[in-house]
Motif scaffolding. Sequence first.
Motif, PDB file in Angstrom:
ATOM      1  N   UNK A   8       0.835  -1.198   0.000  1.00 51.60           N
ATOM      2  CA  UNK A   8       0.000   0.000   0.000  1.00 51.60           C
ATOM      3  C   UNK A   8       0.876   1.257   0.000  1.00 51.60           C
ATOM      4  N   UNK A   9       1.895   1.262   0.852  1.00 46.66           N
ATOM      5  CA  UNK A   9       2.801   2.420   0.897  1.00 46.66           C
ATOM      6  C   UNK A   9       3.516   2.596  -0.435  1.00 46.66           C
ATOM      7  N   UNK A  10       3.929   1.474  -1.046  1.00 51.77           N
ATOM      8  CA  UNK A  10       4.582   1.557  -2.355  1.00 51.77           C
ATOM      9  C   UNK A  10       3.658   2.197  -3.387  1.00 51.77           C
ATOM     10  N   UNK A  11       2.400   1.814  -3.383  1.00 49.40           N
ATOM     11  CA  UNK A  11       1.447   2.381  -4.339  1.00 49.40           C
ATOM     12  C   UNK A  11       1.256   3.875  -4.109  1.00 49.40           C
ATOM     13  N   UNK A  12       1.184   4.269  -2.837  1.00 49.98           N
ATOM     14  CA  UNK A  12       1.028   5.689  -2.515  1.00 49.98           C
ATOM     15  C   UNK A  12       2.251   6.475  -2.972  1.00 49.98           C
ATOM     16  N   UNK A  13       3.440   5.934  -2.688  1.00 47.64           N
ATOM     17  CA  UNK A  13       4.679   6.635  -3.062  1.00 47.64           C
ATOM     18  C   UNK A  13       4.821   6.719  -4.575  1.00 47.64           C
ATOM     19  N   UNK A  14       4.463   5.663  -5.279  1.00 49.07           N
ATOM     20  CA  UNK A  14       4.518   5.689  -6.741  1.00 49.07           C
ATOM     21  C   UNK A  14       3.642   6.818  -7.276  1.00 49.07           C
ATOM     22  N   UNK A  15       2.420   6.919  -6.743  1.00 47.76           N
ATOM     23  CA  UNK A  15       1.527   7.975  -7.196  1.00 47.76           C
ATOM     24  C   UNK A  15       2.037   9.355  -6.869  1.00 47.76           C
ATOM     25  N   UNK A  16       2.568   9.541  -5.673  1.00 47.96           N
ATOM     26  CA  UNK A  16       3.048  10.873  -5.290  1.00 47.96           C
ATOM     27  C   UNK A  16       4.286  11.273  -6.081  1.00 47.96           C
ATOM     28  N   UNK A 211       9.685  13.870   1.226  1.00 55.02           N
ATOM     29  CA  UNK A 211      10.776  13.363   2.067  1.00 55.02           C
ATOM     30  C   UNK A 211      10.515  13.669   3.542  1.00 55.02           C
ATOM     31  N   UNK A 212       9.945  14.816   3.810  1.00 55.77           N
ATOM     32  CA  UNK A 212       9.601  15.140   5.203  1.00 55.77           C
ATOM     33  C   UNK A 212       8.550  14.168   5.746  1.00 55.77           C
ATOM     34  N   UNK A 213       7.616  13.771   4.891  1.00 62.15           N
ATOM     35  CA  UNK A 213       6.535  12.888   5.331  1.00 62.15           C
ATOM     36  C   UNK A 213       7.013  11.453   5.579  1.00 62.15           C
ATOM     37  N   UNK A 214       7.919  10.960   4.712  1.00 59.13           N
ATOM     38  CA  UNK A 214       8.274   9.543   4.773  1.00 59.13           C
ATOM     39  C   UNK A 214       9.736   9.274   5.128  1.00 59.13           C
ATOM     40  N   UNK A 215      10.600  10.259   4.955  1.00 56.53           N
ATOM     41  CA  UNK A 215      12.012  10.067   5.250  1.00 56.53           C
ATOM     42  C   UNK A 215      12.793   9.561   4.056  1.00 56.53           C
ATOM     43  N   UNK A 216      14.070   9.886   4.030  1.00 61.32           N
ATOM     44  CA  UNK A 216      14.923   9.517   2.896  1.00 61.32           C
ATOM     45  C   UNK A 216      15.058   8.014   2.725  1.00 61.32           C
ATOM     46  N   UNK A 217      15.159   7.279   3.825  1.00 61.22           N
ATOM     47  CA  UNK A 217      15.350   5.826   3.730  1.00 61.22           C
ATOM     48  C   UNK A 217      14.166   5.152   3.047  1.00 61.22           C
ATOM     49  N   UNK A 218      12.976   5.555   3.410  1.00 53.89           N
ATOM     50  CA  UNK A 218      11.778   4.941   2.819  1.00 53.89           C
ATOM     51  C   UNK A 218      11.669   5.276   1.335  1.00 53.89           C
ATOM     52  N   UNK A 219      11.894   6.529   0.980  1.00 49.50           N
ATOM     53  CA  UNK A 219      11.797   6.917  -0.431  1.00 49.50           C
ATOM     54  C   UNK A 219      12.883   6.223  -1.250  1.00 49.50           C
ATOM     55  N   UNK A 220      14.100   6.148  -0.723  1.00 53.54           N
ATOM     56  CA  UNK A 220      15.193   5.459  -1.431  1.00 53.54           C
ATOM     57  C   UNK A 220      14.858   3.996  -1.653  1.00 53.54           C
ATOM     58  N   UNK A 221      14.302   3.352  -0.616  1.00 47.81           N
ATOM     59  CA  UNK A 221      13.938   1.942  -0.744  1.00 47.81           C
ATOM     60  C   UNK A 221      12.847   1.751  -1.790  1.00 47.81           C
ATOM     61  N   UNK A 222      11.881   2.658  -1.807  1.00 49.55           N
ATOM     62  CA  UNK A 222      10.804   2.553  -2.794  1.00 49.55           C
ATOM     63  C   UNK A 222      11.347   2.715  -4.215  1.00 49.55           C
ATOM     64  N   UNK A 223      12.229   3.680  -4.423  1.00 45.68           N
ATOM     65  CA  UNK A 223      12.812   3.885  -5.749  1.00 45.68           C
ATOM     66  C   UNK A 223      13.600   2.654  -6.189  1.00 45.68           C
ATOM     67  N   UNK A 224      14.272   2.011  -5.251  1.00 51.03           N
ATOM     68  CA  UNK A 224      15.006   0.787  -5.571  1.00 51.03           C
ATOM     69  C   UNK A 224      14.049  -0.319  -5.996  1.00 51.03           C
ATOM     70  N   UNK A 225      12.920  -0.433  -5.310  1.00 52.37           N
ATOM     71  CA  UNK A 225      11.918  -1.439  -5.667  1.00 52.37           C
ATOM     72  C   UNK A 225      11.379  -1.173  -7.069  1.00 52.37           C
ATOM     73  N   UNK A 226      11.084   0.085  -7.389  1.00 52.37           N
ATOM     74  CA  UNK A 226      10.548   0.417  -8.705  1.00 52.37           C
ATOM     75  C   UNK A 226      11.542   0.038  -9.812  1.00 52.37           C
ATOM     76  N   UNK A 227      12.823   0.260  -9.559  1.00 52.49           N
ATOM     77  CA  UNK A 227      13.837  -0.087 -10.554  1.00 52.49           C
ATOM     78  C   UNK A 227      13.909  -1.596 -10.746  1.00 52.49           C
TER      79      UNK A 227
END
Length: 563
Positions: A8-16, A211-227
């Motif tokens: 669910x978080x991945x889907x939200x981050x992808x959309x944002x 980044x303020x909402x989720x933090x750098x670690x979470x966004x970095x991990x999500x971008x890695x998953x998308x790749x």
Amino acid sequence: MTKTIDPVTLAVLKGRLEQIADEMDATLYRSAFNPIIAEARDACHGLYHAETGATLVQGTTGLPIFVGAMAFAVKAVIDKVARDAASGRDHLQPGDTFLFNDPYEGGTHLNDFRLVRPIYRNDRVFCWIASVGHWLDIGGNVPGGFNSRATESFQEGVRFPPIKLFRAGVINEDMIDILAANSRVPTSNFGDLNGQLNALALGERRLASLLDDYGEDTISAALDVFTRRASALMRENLRALPDGVYSFEDFLDNDGVADEPLKIALDLTIAGETMVLDFSRSSPPCAGPLNIAYATAAACCYVALKHVFTDVPANAGCLEPITFIIPETTLLGVKAPRPVGGYTETILRVIGVVFGAIAIAAPDRAMAAPFGTINALSLAGYRNDGSRWVMFSFFGGGLGGNPLSDGLNHGNNPISMATIPPVEILEASYPVMFTQWALRPDSAGIGQHRGGLGAIYEIEALGETGADVFLLGERGKFAPFGVNGGGAAALNRFVFDTPGGKSSPPLASKITDVKIAKGQRVRLETPGGGGFGPAVSRDPAKVERDLRLGYISTDAVAFGVKS
């Protein structure tokens, strides 16, 4: 250790993340001065990897051809930063923004200006954001930049390597003066530049909020998953194709200088979950502006594959299983100062041969050739008050038939999501009148699923001083091909008024140094798309409908089509 993120978080981050790029696109479209950006959407924005420049997120409305090329552009900036730091010449800091249009360093042609900015978090670069847009004029011999007779890039405009436009948030006003001094329409370019800067500023704010909402670690991990997902999806698609070597070739009419065809040849190898695209058999670099650089060639292959494998997201991971062989000994991998202003025509032919090779490997995925030329038409002159005007536009045609349907009538080429500028906008902006804007009958390739129809555009000069006319197009000699037994489409045709009557260019679709007087006209008849499957298999009801709508004539019906 890689952080685990729930679906669910991945889907939200992808959309944002995609929304950030989409908002950047919209900001530029709404603020640009030039109709090619504001109306035709010849631009794009995205987020790119901090170290490699690889594409992380791309807007859904930006130009697809820029997606692949921008990764090379951002990498060019990263390399410059590294060189400057190693030499002690300069260092990167928050608020820096780089500007450049170098077509050999991740660019496309000189009109496409890129702005690249680092995004800092905790004193390190988290990622890069970038904007690219087509500026109306950047000097050169021909207003609008499409010089069909250019034999070196110096004749196409002014070339900028990556240069700091902003240093720590402070603009370099000297650069603004240089840009203004090298354009026939500096106000238009300045408006587009500010639109791009506003888009970057908005993207930076939106990303900071995320980044303020989720933090750098979470966004970095999500971008890695998308790749990783993009790579896995592409590998899955490749495994579904039969192994083998599939060869296809097509031709460009000429290079605008010598009237000799240029071959674009592809040997496509599929082996398991990998693909090799080898263009070694293509023609050598040409004298005229139909060359492209390696980054541009790789980017248009990406676009072609995205059309075939529609489920793969716009992320650099999809290119991991792909190998490109694009030698400098071909016109697809040139270095400076080879002219590249007509790059749009060449990349369309590259996309076409990828379609053609895939059609051999997997006929059920086959798509016939689209019309395959943007017909870059520029009209220029002086208004009654002495001010300069430059109208540049590209024009539509038919897309190829496919396994499911007929091709689209009067669409844009598969390099872009761009729209053809509305006639109302062009007539309101420039002293011209469109006396015809219509579908072109009998222009599509016949087939079980016919190609889409091309179009007819006729333009009259209204100004007292008339207009200078420049055209850089293609498909005047080699028609868009059909697949699986489908027929070829009509050829491109350009006609202009002269004191002695109507005339056509000796090189079919390329011309400079033509002048039309007030009341005289130019006429462009664009190709349709190729057909899919044998025409004898076409549903008679569809033939009757095409005839009723005027898409085909009775002669076309008689040509190999049952009714």
